[in-house]
Motif scaffolding. Structure first.
Motif, PDB file in Angstrom:
ATOM      1  N   HIS B  51      -5.257  -2.784   1.372  1.00 49.56           N
ATOM      2  CA  HIS B  51      -3.983  -2.775   2.079  1.00 49.56           C
ATOM      3  C   HIS B  51      -3.016  -3.354   0.998  1.00 49.56           C
ATOM      4  N   GLY B  52      -3.663  -4.257   0.126  1.00 49.47           N
ATOM      5  CA  GLY B  52      -2.723  -4.854  -0.956  1.00 49.47           C
ATOM      6  C   GLY B  52      -2.039  -6.331  -0.269  1.00 49.47           C
ATOM      7  N   THR B  53      -2.215  -6.562   0.768  1.00 47.73           N
ATOM      8  CA  THR B  53      -1.897  -7.682   1.253  1.00 47.73           C
ATOM      9  C   THR B  53      -2.769  -8.265   2.395  1.00 47.73           C
ATOM     10  N   LEU B  54      -3.073  -9.678   2.602  1.00 51.58           N
ATOM     11  CA  LEU B  54      -3.997 -10.385   3.494  1.00 51.58           C
ATOM     12  C   LEU B  54      -3.439 -10.236   4.975  1.00 51.58           C
ATOM     13  N   TRP B  55      -2.031  -9.882   5.145  1.00 53.24           N
ATOM     14  CA  TRP B  55      -1.431 -10.137   6.335  1.00 53.24           C
ATOM     15  C   TRP B  55      -1.181  -8.617   7.091  1.00 53.24           C
ATOM     16  N   PRO B  56      -1.345  -8.149   8.077  1.00 52.48           N
ATOM     17  CA  PRO B  56      -1.128  -6.862   8.688  1.00 52.48           C
ATOM     18  C   PRO B  56       0.238  -6.864   9.047  1.00 52.48           C
ATOM     19  N   ASP B  57       0.988  -7.958   9.223  1.00 54.50           N
ATOM     20  CA  ASP B  57       2.347  -8.118   9.696  1.00 54.50           C
ATOM     21  C   ASP B  57       3.312  -7.808   8.467  1.00 54.50           C
ATOM     22  N   LEU B  58       2.587  -7.743   7.133  1.00 52.11           N
ATOM     23  CA  LEU B  58       3.371  -7.473   6.143  1.00 52.11           C
ATOM     24  C   LEU B  58       3.051  -6.229   5.392  1.00 52.11           C
ATOM     25  N   TYR B  59       2.287  -5.449   5.841  1.00 50.94           N
ATOM     26  CA  TYR B  59       1.935  -4.112   5.378  1.00 50.94           C
ATOM     27  C   TYR B  59       2.878  -3.098   5.380  1.00 50.94           C
ATOM     28  N   SER B  60       3.198  -2.557   4.537  1.00 55.12           N
ATOM     29  CA  SER B  60       4.088  -1.357   4.798  1.00 55.12           C
ATOM     30  C   SER B  60       3.256  -0.090   4.261  1.00 55.12           C
ATOM     31  N   PRO B  61       2.942   0.899   5.231  1.00 53.37           N
ATOM     32  CA  PRO B  61       2.383   2.102   4.679  1.00 53.37           C
ATOM     33  C   PRO B  61       3.607   2.885   3.884  1.00 53.37           C
ATOM     34  N   TYR B  62       3.080   3.733   3.069  1.00 52.75           N
ATOM     35  CA  TYR B  62       3.844   4.752   2.393  1.00 52.75           C
ATOM     36  C   TYR B  62       3.366   5.858   2.195  1.00 52.75           C
ATOM     37  N   ASP B  63       3.640   7.061   3.074  1.00 54.75           N
ATOM     38  CA  ASP B  63       2.893   8.273   2.922  1.00 54.75           C
ATOM     39  C   ASP B  63       3.940   9.359   2.952  1.00 54.75           C
TER      40      ASP B  63
END
Lengths: 189, 70
Positions: B51-63
């Protein structure tokens, strides 16, 4: 000083022979909001910023060089086996005339990298706000690059790099909060 | 549309040469906090790398297909 790990921060796999994409990816190599500009900006600002945020600039500036390697790997893989005809068809002929298939620090439009892309104002708040803006602009660049390819493997690496920009932006905004200080203390002057 | 996306309208003239394109921009979750609070939920190490981050709440998917009109 630095310690080098001989591997990429995140795997880079290129599955589609698409030299044209290299022309666009180079924006993140030698462009105004690219990884080189980011690394040089942060590592240079370290000297004249309060101690408590120097480490952050070192960490993020170092990571930007790891990102630069990933972009370089993508560009290299997309061009190393391309024929001259393929490179011409991809709009890469101007690059080829000057550099063959060597990488070079210029943006997608062919403008060479210039230090005028970055700033060091000496004012910690001004410098950190520049850094925040740089991260958001790099995030946007990655979005447009993702939009321009249908190679899911390269998209995967670009999405990783985009997410890192999201995190770095937050870290710089946290650094601004640290420098504001006094905000939660009752301090008598 | 993902909740990080913000659709918006732009005026389209009957004389405009191209058909209107849906428009939207993304607001990543880093914009929703000034500082990260301690103890946020974490991904397992391999998922964090993915995901590029340790925290799900900071994950920004981009599709790209989720982006209006592009």
């Amino acid at each position: 000083m630095w310690i080098y790990e001989k591997k990429l921060q995140y795997p880079v796999k290129v599955s589609k022979c698409d030299p044209k994409l290299a022309k666009f990816l180079i924006e993140q190599y030698g462009g105004a909001d690219g990884e080189l500009a980011a690394a040089l900006r942060y590592l240079n600002q370290r000297y004249t910023i309060p101690d408590k945020v120097i480490g952050l600039l070192t960490d993020i500036g170092t990571e930007e060089f790891a990102h630069l390697e990933m972009i370089a790997t993508m560009v290299y893989k997309l061009t190393k086996d391309a024929s001259v005809e393929q490179l011409k068809a991809a709009g890469f002929e101007g690059h080829f005339a000057d550099h063959d298939r060597a990488l070079f620090y210029h943006n997608a439009a062919g403008n060479p990298f210039t230090v005028t892309y970055i700033q060091a104002k000496g004012d910690p708040i001004a410098d950190l706000y520049e850094d925040i803006a740089a991260e958001e602009k790099a995030r946007a660049t990655y979005q447009w690059l993702i939009d321009m390819t249908d190679d899911v493997d390269i998209q995967d690496s670009l999405k990783f790099l985009r997410e890192r920009e999201v995190i770095h932006s937050l870290r710089f905004r946290e650094a601004v909060e640290m420098l504001k200080e006094y905000q939660e203390q009752k301090k008598v002057f | 549309m993902d909740r990080q996306w913000r659709p918006y309208d732009a005026y389209h003239s009957p004389l405009d040469p191209c058909p209107p394109r849906p428009k939207a921009y993304i607001v990543p979750p880093n914009q929703m906090m000034v500082t990260q609070s301690p103890g946020m939920k974490q991904y397992a190490p391999f998922d964090a790398l993915k995901h590029g981050t340790l925290w799900p709440d900071l994950y920004s998917p981009y599709d790209p297909p989720t982006r209006g009109g592009r």
